[in-house]
Design an enzyme around this catalytic site. Structure first.
Site, short mmCIF file in Angstrom:
data_model
loop_
_atom_site.label_atom_id
_atom_site.label_comp_id
_atom_site.label_asym_id
_atom_site.label_seq_id
_atom_site.Cartn_x
_atom_site.Cartn_y
_atom_site.Cartn_z
N CYS A 33 0.99 -1.29 -0.09
CA CYS A 33 -0.15 -0.05 -0.21
C CYS A 33 0.80 1.12 -0.27
O CYS A 33 0.41 2.63 0.00
CB CYS A 33 -1.03 0.01 1.30
SG CYS A 33 -0.12 -0.08 2.67
N CYS A 103 -2.82 -2.58 8.70
CA CYS A 103 -2.52 -1.48 9.22
C CYS A 103 -2.11 -1.13 10.71
O CYS A 103 -1.20 -0.52 11.04
CB CYS A 103 -3.54 -0.22 8.98
SG CYS A 103 -4.39 -0.36 7.43
FE1 FES Z 1 -1.67 0.18 4.29
FE2 FES Z 1 -3.56 1.01 5.89
S1 FES Z 1 -4.01 0.72 3.95
S2 FES Z 1 -1.37 1.02 6.25
#
Ligand code: FES
Length: 147
Positions: A33, A103
């Protein structure tokens, strides 16, 4: 989709910023991400975490997780801080949606990385602490569909 606590810590993050001359600093990232989290720890001579701050370049859940994690480790000893796992962070936030579990993992890893840095600087060993991965995506392959 998000609990009130997540929304509160996201809109009103606690302990955001940095600590100058921190006892330990840890930075971790998730390649998938692209989010990055950095934790600063101020640890006294007795091994108690006096202060903790964070800087997170990431999603709302990562910011809420960082904020909650800093609250949870403050006042703890370094070994108690190891109990602040992503599960503990998620519970304190009243849960996260499944796609956002990674996360909170970033928060756990950032704490571990900061503790590792502290241990290295002081040439001590913290029982139960392993060298952190700089990229929490490693070892998460079996959760691929969770993204
Ligand atoms: Fe990667 Fe939240 S989407 S840390």
């Amino acid at each position: 989709m998000y609990s009130e606590k997540v929304m509160d810590h996201f809109s009103n993050p606690r302990n955001m910023g940095e600590i100058e001359d921190a006892s330990g600093v840890g930075t971790v990232g998730n390649a998938k991400c692209g989010d990055i989290m950095r934790m600063y720890l101020d640890i006294d001579e007795g091994g108690v975490i006096q202060d903790c701050k964070f800087k997170t370049f990431g999603c709302g859940a990562a910011i809420a997780s960082s904020s909650m994690a800093t609250e949870l480790v403050k006042g703890k000893t370094v070994s108690q801080a190891l109990e602040v796992t992503n599960q503990a962070v998620m519970e304190a936030l009243d849960g996260l949606p499944p796609v956002k579990v990674h996360c909170s993992l970033l928060a756990e890893e950032a704490i571990h990385a900061a503790l590792w840095d502290y241990a290295q600087k002081n040439q001590i060993e913290i029982e139960g602490l392993q060298k952190p991965k700089s990229d929490v995506h490693e070892g998460e392959e079996n959760q691929e569909e969770a993204y």
